[in-house]
Structure formats: structure tokens, C-alpha cells
Scaffold this active site. Structure first.
Site, PDB file in Angstrom:
ATOM      1  N   GLY A 143     125.554  96.997  -3.626  1.00 32.19           N
ATOM      2  CA  GLY A 143     126.209  95.879  -4.296  1.00 32.19           C
ATOM      3  C   GLY A 143     125.422  94.605  -4.117  1.00 32.19           C
ATOM      4  N   GLN A 167     126.234  87.145  -3.695  1.00 33.20           N
ATOM      5  CA  GLN A 167     126.228  87.489  -2.274  1.00 33.20           C
ATOM      6  C   GLN A 167     126.873  86.382  -1.448  1.00 33.20           C
ATOM      7  OE1 GLN A 167     123.963  90.298  -0.375  1.00 33.20           O
ATOM      8  NE2 GLN A 167     125.469  90.921  -1.864  1.00 33.20           N
ATOM      9  N   GLU A 192     124.426  87.952   4.340  1.00 31.59           N
ATOM     10  CA  GLU A 192     125.463  87.737   5.337  1.00 31.59           C
ATOM     11  C   GLU A 192     125.726  86.266   5.623  1.00 31.59           C
ATOM     12  OE1 GLU A 192     124.846  91.605   8.177  1.00 31.59           O
ATOM     13  OE2 GLU A 192     123.174  90.222   7.989  1.00 31.59           O
TER      14      GLU A 192
END
Lengths: 174, 320, 737
Positions: free
Chosen positions: C469, C625, C692
Site C-alpha cells: 500500500g 503515506q 512512518e
């Protein structure tokens, strides 16, 4: 017990007979028997919305329904909305607005969005509709509340709303 | 899921006296059958029995047992005259689930107690006499009113809380004929027999829910939860309230998330009647509501939360 | 060309190739298949004769199996096999393990641990039989440790000690010394873990849902005691991972063993409850943070200690203080992570291990300090950005934190923030603003990729790199298209097959910069070869629209290829640049939150993140993201919490109805600013980790907004209403005015 049970369904316009174990969910009938794996199993308990399909035009969780219950019903899955080579407007909008990342919740989101737009057009209220007697105003909050039955762990929610919004605007009469 | 025999009914009469589990929307029953919390040998699919109409009933409304939650909330009469009911339905579950869930099925929804929902724990509701692992376990969502050592589970629904405030009735066909039960009496408290959620007897079928004539006043369903949607209530309040010359002229209330049933307490409304709204009055009402409240540790917060939610709703309903 | 990355590549070649492909917000090439439901995930391959396997979980917390009543379920309809085997996995593999994790399910380490596999002709038969399987245990649950506050803690690694923190704290003009808690998290990827195994003689093919194919091959082979070369893993589409699929887990080995036994394909999918109960959790944490500053707001003392848990014999310790090491100054430091052994399911990597919970706490405490000193939280942070890495005297490779705070703050309207709590009320809601720094350590992993320039000019990229993804399909193709001057409709990216060269895998935000660099290097080799064929210096080569040019020469690429494809493998692994620079991605979060004055419910009203993570390879997927990370931040801040039974350590909220990841309505409009940056020390494509960063500090910004709104300082995540109620101001006090 669990003797074979029968039902005749219409799936994406084609007649399909179900004959088998009554425990088989509509979801597993689609995925395992008809090989329509576009409909996803995310929780199998009605808690994520990945298995959303349209039954007689209404969105439901196909995991919490038995195939045998759907005798005479018309089922539409993501495969019925459009193949990769001929995407529907909603599917294209999801690509353009990056309304997904991993893609696993996506067919459910799109089926859900399609039915949601019909519900809006029919004037159905939601939990955030201020005035229940007049029709809903499709604010961002309206759209996000109405799409809250479809979890997305990648967190594509804002883009999903953008994609739906784009389709709504394209469909508005000039 | 355990194997079972499946049959379809074409009229409600087939369900009366049947020993099969009745399958309507399936959103709760099939969930629990997958977990083997429910293990019926016979399942009777009643979706084609025609109990899916909403009809005028004098000044009231008769809502068929199999009307979907969505259809009920979208019904123009419900939205105009009983908006509390529409609000409560729309606060629950998700659009997909509401499309499938039925009125009667939703009344019969079973608790979300996590010990009830897994078969490798002690649970008097699932297995009478086995004990209650929730008492000293994870019980953040559990009852603070009307619970017992046998069971501290809550009734999880929203719709029935509104129906309790609206004084609805449940129409039931039984082998001995038709009977009606006030919604406030339909769900039980766990004392003694925790495994029975409500007063439905074997062989009975709910055929309709009836609403009395509309009551005037503001109608508010307030559901508190950390997730803004698609989550069960920590606490909910259903309120119908009418003001007259700056004083509270009429009030009907019911509470969710607090007990094994939609909680009603006539003392709360009585304390409000004829009074001018004020924070002190709201506190007094909350004192009455919560006089017998008992937390289990993790759910102690529900006591102040119920107090404050009641204040919020009363403030909202009484402000100019 | 050297494989290791020892010298920062300052050429910024991707800025000179001029194709307008790199960085462009292109649609994902995998998008049409995904929105049409035609991208096959692990469980969706249609193999003839495939049997269905369902795992059985332990009903005790510790002990062993005394007897399994196989015969009872073998008599049930359709049941083919009951397996409870010493090769089956007791725990999932940790990320990058590349060897078998704890095996032998006859031993039980935690409640719900898989102990057996039941295989039947149909899914329904297997599920019912798995539920019916009776197992007698030698139950030693009584010796389990279930209270995370009452464990024997030991340092996971040597604590970082600089100067004397106690003395510095005592001398500080302003000090904060607070203990916070965060509850455990689940990855909860939407696709449950699934595998289909099929043997062809001694060769195993496994269709799996996995993040790191090359180490997964080794883990699987080692678990089955067969050579790596006998294992092929196929994972072209993965329905999310977030750490939970870094290592192999129970389903793959079980499917392989059953398929071997039955000599037919076997599919094993974890139920949603099993995913929660048996795959990695993020540990709960207790964190003590000490900050001591001088009168000017400069840190003298910085202490961050964390107490976390894992099963016995697990090395993984949530690296809570990872970003605290490098983010702020302070000459007197004490940083430590202490691990205690607990009888709960395995703890491991969940999106942004370390920073996800460490940063939200550190950034909350920074807000406490700013409030105490009475300066703007941005100003406090600016005064404490060290020039060189504390204690190691290394330079920072690049750091856009200043810019992120300034540009983010301006775009968000930070200047409108009220300096004190309880100053803004909107109906029932207290409204406030908070900010936090974002920081996530940057890592490169060894990676390789093959790029083939076909004779007709098309470009094929092949690597076992996965796309969970994250956008690997998009960005790897864009790197190749940009480098080789090839339009994107003539670039094809093939991923997630162990037959391809080993990429870095999807984890630790390293895929794009590591595997992307491997693709870059393969392309560079091709460019050098083409330049040679054109007889020019490769520095002068321009590739565009199928034409090679330079130094006054020009030729169609197809002519240079002369009917034969040109194929190169690019490789990279971390070298001296990793040792010589402090590398991290940075940013800033801004949040406006409402706190219900009556109920303590919190709703995020709007949010902005400004980020610098080196070169942006695709502005659309990079933004997604960041968005996704911030949505995770909302969940961790407000609703996500693993709840364990205090008596036996079993996970009670093991499904998506009770473990509350954010829903669409929880997520307000979010703005993302991507800052221009090139970090040559990080990678030859000047890119750093992005995947992240969006979660590393978000929760702090939300907690700080809550304090600014209502004056309650939440020190226990998730910040559910029960944690605010007792301290909320009188809801009627302000309404009256």
C-alpha cells in the site's frame, strides 16, 4: 443436517444457482464458488465493511448473510461495476484521488460509496443530519459519517471523501 | 458454525410454536453462530413473511417486525413525528448493518460482553450456572445499574432506548394468541436468570412494534463513545422534553449503556416536572438516576459520565 | 560500482535527467486492478483441489498439550487432517529474523497461541471441526506473569548516559518529571494473514501476505528444514502490513505442512480474532520523562526511561527512546528501555516501532515544559535543536524541522492559538491547538533489483520488494522511467516474487530509499552501457522519448540495443554514510481538537503535517503515506488500546468491533506539506523514509491540543473520556458568560 439447500441469485446480471451447505455466507459463495474475489473478507463479523456488496441496490455486509437467504435477489459486486479495462467513474475517481493504499478495503469502499450516493439522492438521513424532515446537505461530515461502515487501516479516508466528492460534482447538472 | 437445518417461512404463523431459531437480518444471530455462542439445530428464515410494512395505527404507528432499521429511520412519518427513533437508529452500527438489521432483530440483539462472546470463559448468560468472568475481568463497557453477581452485561442497542423513552409496545404472536408488552417491560434484568435477555417465550415471534401518538417537545438521542461512529455506546440518553413558560412541562427519558436493559426510572422525570431548568436541577435528576449505581472498577467512570451526559441533554433540550 | 553506500552521492542525478517523472503525483499503476477487485491477494488464488485449514488457539496461557482428541473431529464431515506439530510456529517471526521463530505448538506460551490445524474440504467444515477439537492440557497458567506493572525489568540495551542528569535536574530553572502510559496496539491490517501452500515434489510455492520476501523465504525454509532454494514465495499484492507481516507467521508453515501431508494445496487464513491474538502486538509502555531547562529554555537535562514487555526469550524491545537520542539537545542525558517478561502474545514491530509511542510522550512533555516556562512550544523546540548528534559528535545529514515548524505553523494558523487553556468554546466543545515535532530514524537496508530495457524500448523492473500500500509499484517505475527516459506507459514493475532479486522489503520506512536506490543503480549501469554504445561519456548522456543523445551524437535507443534486451541488476547496502551521519526524517504536526465539556469526548477538528524526508519520489503516494500515518496517530491518541484479562493475559478486545481503529468520521480534513529536500547521505536518490513519519509525534500534538482546549493534561494514551472526566472544568461555568 447441513443438507444441501438451494437458491437462485442474479449476480452482476448473471443467474447463479447456490446449492450447498446452508452455512455458506454470501461472501464465501461469491469468493469461493463464483471466484468473484473482488469482495474481500476482512473480519467475517460485520465489523469492517470490506465485504460490502449491493443486494437489490442496497449495501450490506455479505459476511453476515447466508447465500441461501438470497433466493431471488440481485447481487452487484465490484466486478459488476467495471473491470480494470473499463472502470466506472467512481472507480476512476478512487484511482485519481488515491482513495486507497493497500487496496484491500477498496472494493467494499466503492460498493458502499455507490449505494451511499443513492441513499443521499433518496434523502435518507444520517446521524449527523441536522434537520431530519428536510433532505440532508452533503457536507464532508455527512459523507464521512455515511462512509464510516468501511474501515481503512491505511488511513485513506480524506482521499476517499475527495474521490466521492469529485463524482458528485461531475454528476451535478450544469 | 455448527451445522443446522435451514427452512424458509412464507408466513409468520409458521414461526409461532416453532422450536427453530428465527433468522431475520442475521446481523447478530449469524455473528453469534459463527462464534458458536448460538448453536441452533434448526433455523427458520422469516424474511419472506411480509412483516415489513409501516402502517398508521390510529394516531400512532405500527412498524412491522421485519422493517429494516434503515427503512424505519428513513420513513417520513418517523422522521417528522418520532425523530428520537430515527436518531437512535442512525446512531447505531453502520449503514450496511442497518440495511439488513430488522426492528425485531434489533430488539433481540444480545450483549457485547466479551466473555459472553467467547465460548472458553465462564458466563451465566451463555451457560447458566457457570459463573461470570466479567466480574473481575475486562468490564469497561459493563453495567452500573440493575446488575447482579450473576451478570453485569449491558444491552448494547440504541433503538430500544429511544423506544423505551417513546413508550412503545411490542406485539408478539404466541401459540396462545397475540399479546402486547410495553417495551420498558420487554427486556429483563439479570437477577436470577441471566441467560434470558427478554420476556419472549419459546415459540413466540415479534410481529410489530407500535408507537403511541406523537409527543410534543424536543427529542434528543445522545450517544457517547470515543469513536465517533460504528461503535457501541458508553452511555446514551434518550429524551423527549417539552417546556412551558420557562418550566419543564413534560419529560420522558431512557438510558443506554448502563444496564441489562434500556434503563428507565420514573423518579427522574418526576423530579424535572414543573421545574425551571438549572444545573442544580439536572444534578438532582442525576442523583436520583444514579442513586443505586455500582461500578466494577473499570466502568466506574460511567457514573459521572451518565450524570454529565444527562446534564448536557437536559441543557440542550431546555435552552431557548 | 561499489555495493555499499560510503560517500554521499551529491550529483543529484535525478534532478538532471529532466523527464518530469520523478516526484510527479502520478496515479498508482496498480490502481485500476485494485479498484476493480482484480488484484489477487494471498488467499485468492484458485488452485484445483485446494483444502481449507483453520488454526485452533490454546485455551490456557502457559503449559503443554496432554492429549488431542483427533478422532472425534476426524469423524466429522469433510475433515481431512488434524495437525499439531513440532514444526508449527508457536510465535511469529520478528522482522528480518531470516530464521525460524519459536516452533513446536505442543508447548504453550500465551493464551490463544495456535496449537493445532484442522483441514477439511470446505471452510465451513474446517471451522466447525476446529471449534469442536477437544484438547487436554497440562495447565501451568498459574505461573504466568500477567501484570505489566509487576514484572522483573532488565535493560534491553545499555542505557545512554551522558553527564549527571540528577544534578542537572536539581540545578534546572524549569523542570518537568512526569510518568506517562501508552496501551498496546495492534497492526490490524485489513487483509488477515493468509497463505496457500502447494508442493511440486520437493518444491514449495507459497502465496502469502508478507512484507519481506527474501527473509521470509529463509524463515519458511528453516521452519520446514528444507533448503531456501526449494521455497518460492509469491506476494504481489499485500493488504496492509504495518509490521505484522514482516516475519512469517503461523499460517504459512501450517499450510505448508498440511499440503505436504495431504499432497494437495492447502489454504490457511487467520480469522480476524486470531490475527489479533497471535500476531505481533505493540507493547504497552510506561515512560518517565525528565526535562530540565535553564532560564532561557535550553535543555540541561533530558531523561527518557521506558518500561515495556515481551514474552520470555524474545529480543525485541519496543525502542521507545529511539528519536530521543537525536532530536533535542541537553548535555546530561539518561535514556533507557527496560524489558519485562510477560505472558501475553508476542510483542514486535508495529508501524514506527519506538517513535510511535515514544514521540507522542516526549512531545507531550515538551509541551508541559513550554507551558511551565511560558514560551511558545515552537520556540522551545527551536532553542533545543543540537548542532551535532549529542554524545557522538556526528553531523545531521539534513533536518527540515525548523522549516516544518515555520511553514506548517504559518499554513495552519498557529499564531491564532490562545496561550492559555479554556479560552475557546464552541457550543459544548472546548477547542484548542497543539503542535509536536515529527521525527523518525532513517535506515537503509540491503536491496537489489533488476531492470531490463527490452529491445523495443520498454522497461521492466523486477524485485521481490513488496507493495503493501506504500506505493512501490509507482515509485520504482518512476525512478526507472526518469533514469531511462521512458514514458510511464512503457514501464512495467513486477514485485513480490522470490524469483526476482531481493529488495529491501516493506518495513522501517526503508523500501523506497533502499530498493529505489537499487533500481537507480541498475538504471545507471544501463545508462553507462548505452553511453558506451553511443561512444560518449555517460555524464553527457541524455535519454528521452526513446532517443539517446550527448556530445553532439544521437541515436534511437532501439538501435543501440540492436534487437537484444539490456539487463542489469542494481545493488546497494548501507555503508559509511550510515555511520558518519545522524539520519532521520523530520516534520511538524499541528492539530485543532475539541473536547466535549460534558462528556470528555475528543474530536480532532483539523490537522496539518509538514514533512521533510528527502526527495519526494511521487507526491501523491507520499502524501497518502503521511495522511495514513496521521490517521494512525489519531487512533493511538484517542481510541486504540489492547485490553488483556488481568488473570490470564488473554486479549479480550480481539476484533474490529472492540479494538477501535479510526473510522472515516474520526478523520477531519488533513493538510500535508511536503518540503523540498535532498539528503545525499541517506541514499543516492537523496530520499529518506516517509512511511512512518506521519505517526511519529501526532499523538503528542493531539494531547497538547486537548490541554490547550480544556486545561487537562492527559498522561495516559489513548485519551478516552474516562481519563478526562474527573478534571474537566464545570461545563456550565463558561456557558453562562
Amino acid at each position: 443436517m447441513s443438507e444441501n439447500c438451494a437458491a437462485r441469485l442474479t449476480v452482476n446480471g448473471s443467474p447463479e444457482d447456490f446449492l450447498g451447505d446452508p452455512r455458506r455466507s454470501l461472501l464465501d459463495f461469491l469468493r469461493l464458488d463464483l471466484k468473484l474475489t473482488g469482495t474481500k473478507k476482512g473480519c467475517d463479523h460485520g465489523q469492517c465493511g470490506a465485504c460490502t456488496v449491493l443486494v437489490n441496490g442496497q449495501r450490506i455486509n455479505s459476511c453476515l448473510s447466508l447465500a441461501v437467504m438470497h433466493d431471488g435477489d440481485e447481487i452487484t459486486t465490484i466486478e459488476g461495476l467495471g473491470p480494470a479495462s473499463a472502470l466506472s467513474e467512481l472507480q476512476r475517481a478512487f484511482v485519481t484521488h488515491d482513495g486507497f493504499q493497500c487496496g484491500y478495503c477498496t472494493p467494499g469502499q466503492i460498493c458502499s460509496a455507490k449505494a451511499m450516493l443513492d441513499e443521499l439522492a433518496a434523502g435518507w438521513p444520517s446521524a449527523v443530519t441536522k434537520d431530519l424532515t428536510s433532505g440532508p446537505i452533503p457536507s464532508d461530515e455527512e459523507l464521512s459519517e455515511r462512509m464510516s461502515g468501511n474501515l481503512c487501516r491505511c488511513g485513506a479516508y480524506p482521499n476517499i471523501i475527495d474521490a466521492i466528492r469529485a463524482v458528485m460534482q461531475a454528476e451535478e447538472p450544469a | 458454525m455448527r451445522a443446522f437445518d435451514y427452512a424458509r417461512a412464507t408466513e409468520a404463523a409458521e414461526a409461532v410454536g416453532s422450536d427453530a431459531r428465527l433468522l431475520a437480518g442475521g446481523t447478530n444471530l449469524l455473528d453469534l453462530m459463527k462464534l458458536e455462542v448460538e448453536t441452533p439445530a434448526r433455523v427458520l428464515d422469516i424474511n419472506r413473511t411480509g412483516l415489513d410494512r409501516i402502517e398508521a395505527d390510529g394516531e400512532g404507528l405500527r412498524i412491522g417486525a421485519l422493517v429494516s432499521n434503515s427503512a424505519c429511520a428513513a420513513d417520513a412519518r418517523v422522521r417528522a413525528d418520532w425523530p428520537l427513533l430515527a436518531q437512535a437508529i442512525l446512531a447505531g452500527a453502520s449503514p450496511q448493518l442497518r440495511n439488513k438489521a430488522t426492528m425485531a432483530g434489533n430488539l433481540c440483539q444480545r450483549t457485547r460482553c466479551q466473555y459472553f462472546m467467547r465460548t472458553d470463559t465462564r458466563c451465566n448468560k451463555r451457560e447458566p450456572g457457570s459463573g461470570c468472568d466479567a466480574l473481575e475481568g475486562v468490564n469497561r463497557n459493563h453495567a452500573i445499574l440493575g446488575a447482579s453477581e450473576a451478570c453485569i452485561a449491558t444491552y448494547p442497542g440504541d433503538m430500544a432506548v429511544a423506544l423505551a423513552a417513546l413508550d412503545a409496545w411490542v406485539e408478539i404472536d404466541s401459540p396462545s394468541g397475540r399479546r402486547s408488552v410495553a417495551l420498558r417491560e420487554f427486556h429483563r434484568l439479570p437477577n436470577g436468570i441471566a441467560h434470558r435477555d427478554n420476556v419472549l417465550e419459546p415459540g413466540e415471534i415479534i410481529t410489530a412494534i407500535t408507537l403511541p401518538a406523537p409527543v410534543r417537545g424536543r427529542q434528543i438521542y445522545r450517544k457517547v463513545r470515543e469513536r465517533s461512529s460504528y461503535a457501541f455506546a458508553l452511555v446514551s440518553v434518550a429524551l423527549v422534553l417539552r417546556m412551558d413558560a420557562g418550566r419543564i412541562a413534560a419529560a420522558q427519558l431512557a438510558f443506554g449503556g448502563l444496564a441489562h436493559k434500556p434503563w428507565t426510572d420514573s423518579r427522574v422525570a418526576e423530579a424535572l416536572l414543573g421545574q425551571k431548568p438549572s444545573p442544580a436541577l439536572f444534578d438532582k435528576a442525576a442523583d436520583l438516576l444514579l442513586s443505586g449505581a455500582q461500578g466494577q472498577g473499570e466502568n466506574d467512570f460511567k457514573i459521572p459520565l451518565a450524570r454529565r451526559t444527562l446534564a448536557a441533554v437536559l441543557h440542550d433540550a431546555t435552552k431557548e | 560500482m561499489l555495493t555499499t553506500y560510503d560517500t554521499p552521492d551529491q550529483r543529484n542525478l535525478l534532478d538532471r535527467t529532466g523527464q518530469g517523472i520523478i516526484g510527479a503525483p502520478l496515479d498508482r499503476p496498480d490502481g485500476p486492478l485494485k479498484v476493480a477487485g482484480q488484484a489477487p491477494y494471498a488467499a485468492e488464488y484458485d488452485l484445483v483441489g485446494c483444502a481449507e485449514g483453520v488454526l485452533v488457539g490454546a485455551a490456557i496461557s502457559k503449559g503443554s498439550i496432554a492429549a488431542i482428541h483427533r478422532d472425534e473431529v476426524l469423524a466429522m464431515p469433510g475433515v481431512l487432517l488434524v495437525l499439531s506439530d513440532k514444526a508449527m510456529l508457536r510465535r511469529p517471526a520478528q522482522g528480518g529474523a531470516a530464521q525460524a521463530p519459536a516452533q513446536d505448538v505442543r508447548q504453550i506460551d500465551y493464551h490463544g497461541q495456535p496449537v493445532a490445524l484442522v483441514v477439511a474440504e470446505t471452510f465451513e467444515q474446517a471451522t466447525a471441526a476446529a471449534k469442536a477439537l477437544r484438547i487436554d492440557y497440562d495447565d501451568q497458567s498459574g505461573s504466568g506473569r500477567f501484570d505489566p506493572d509487576a514484572l522483573d525489568f532488565a535493560p534491553g540495551e545499555e542505557p545512554t548516559v551522558l553527564g549527571d542528569i540528577d544534578e542537572a535536574m536539581s540545578k534546572a530553572a524549569h523542570r518537568v518529571d512526569e510518568t506517562y502510559r501508552t496501551e498496546g496496539h495492534a497492526s490490524a491490517a485489513m487483509e488477515p494473514h493468509a497463505a496457500i501452500a502447494q508442493w511440486d515434489g520437493d518444491d514449495l510455492t507459497l502465496w502469502g501476505s508478507l512484507q519481506m520476501v527474501a527473509p521470509n523465504v529463509k524463515e519458511l525454509a528453516d521452519s520446514l528444514r528444507i533448503p531456501d532454494a526449494r521455497v518460492r514465495i509469491v506476494a504481489p499484492y499485500v493488504g496492509g502490513g504495518f509490521g505484522s507481516k514482516l516475519g512469517i507467521s503461523h499460517e504459512g508453515v501450517a499450510a505448508a505442512l498440511a499440503a505436504l501431508e495431504l499432497q494437495r494445496p492447502v489454504r490457511v487464513t487467520l480469522s480476524r480474532q486470531q490475527v489479533f491474538e497471535t500476531v505481533n502486538r505493540r507493547s504497552e509502555t510506561r515512560q518517565r520523562v525528565r526535562l530540565g531547562a535553564d532560564a532561557g529554555g535550553r535543555l540541561l537535562a533530558l531523561g527518557h526511561e521506558a518500561w515495556i514487555s515481551n514474552l520470555p526469550a524474545e529480543d525485541f524491545a519496543e525502542p521507545v527512546t529511539q528519536a530521543t537520542q537525536f532530536l533535542y539537545g541537553g548535555d546530561n542525558r539518561y535514556l533507557a528501555v527496560l524489558k519485562g517478561e510477560i505472558t501475553r502474545l508476542t510483542a514486535g514491530s508495529v508501524r514506527a516501532p519506538g517513535e510511535a509511542v515514544g514521540m507522542q510522550v516526549l512531545e507531550s512533555v515538551m509541551d508541559e515544559l513550554a507551558h511551565k516556562i511560558g514560551i511558545d512550544p515552537i520556540e522551545l523546540r527551536k532553542r533545543n535543536l543540537p548542532a551535532r548528534l549529542p554524545g557522538q559528535d556526528l553531523p545531521y545529514s539534513s533536518r527540515k524541522l525548523f522549516e516544518a515548524m515555520d511553514e506548517g505553523g504559518a499554513a495552519f494558523g498557529w499564531s491564532k492559538r490562545k496561550p492559555k487553556p479554556c479560552m475557546t468554546r464552541d457550543g459544548e466543545w472546548w477547542v484548542g491547538m497543539g503542535m509536536a515535532s515529527a521525527a523518525r530514524v532513517n535506515m537503509m537496508q540491503p536491496a537489489s533489483a533488476q531492470v531490463r530495457l527490452e529491445a523495443d524500448g520498454r522497461v521492466i523492473v523486477e524485485t521481490d520488494q513488496t507493495d503493501i500500500g506504500t506505493g512501490s509499484y509507482a515509485i520504482l517505475g518512476q525512478i526507472a522511467g526518469e533514469m531511462l527516459g521512458c514514458p510511464m506507459d512503457r514501464v512495467e514493475v513486477r514485485l513480490g516474487d522470490s524469483r526476482f532479486p531481493a529488495g529491501a522489503g516493506s518495513g522501517g520506512s526503508w523500501a523506497a530509499s533502499s530498493t529505489g536506490s537499487a533500481v537507480f543503480r541498475a538504471c545507471e549501469s544501463i545508462r553507462i552501457e548505452l553511453a558506451g554504445r553511443l561512444r560518449i561519456d555517460s555524464e553527457a548522456l541524455e535519454l528521452s522519448g526513446g532517443i539517446a543523445r550527448g556530445a553532439g551524437k544521437e541515436a534511437p535507443v532501439t538501435r543501440l540495443l540492436a534487437g537484444a534486451p539490456l539487463e542489469r541488476i542494481g545493488r546497494i547496502k548501507p555503508g559509511k554514510t550510515a555511520d558518519n551521519y545522524a539520519q532521520a526524517s523530520y516534520g511538524a504536526f499541528f492539530c485543532e481538537a475539541g473536547v466535549n465539556a460534558f462528556t470528555g469526548e475528543v474530536r480532532v477538528r483539523r490537522m496539518l503535517g509538514a514533512f521533510g524526508f528527502g526527495r519526494v519520489l511521487n507526491a501523491k503516494t507520499a502524501r497518502s503515506q503521511c495522511l495514513g500515518g496521521m490517521v494512525w496517530g489519531i487512533g493511538g491518541a484517542l481510541s486504540e488500546e489492547l485490553q488483556f484479562d488481568p488473570r490470564d493475559g488473554r486479549l479480550m478486545n480481539h476484533d474490529l468491533a472492540e479494538y477501535h481503529i479510526p473510522v472515516n468520521r474520526d478523520v477531519p480534513p488533513i493538510e500535508v506539506l511536503l518540503l523540498e529536500e535532498r539528503d545525499a547521505a541517506a541514499s543516492p536518490i537523496q530520499a529518506k523514509g516517509a512511511g512512518e513519519l506521519g505517526i511519529c509525534g501526532t499523538g503528542g500534538a493531539i494531547a497538547n491540543a486537548i490541554f490547550n482546549a480544556c486545561g487537562v493534561r492527559p498522561r495516559h494514551f489513548p485519551i478516552t473520556p474516562d481519563k478526562l472526566l474527573a478534571q474537566l472544568p464545570d461545563p456550565f461555568a463558561e456557558i453562562a458568560s
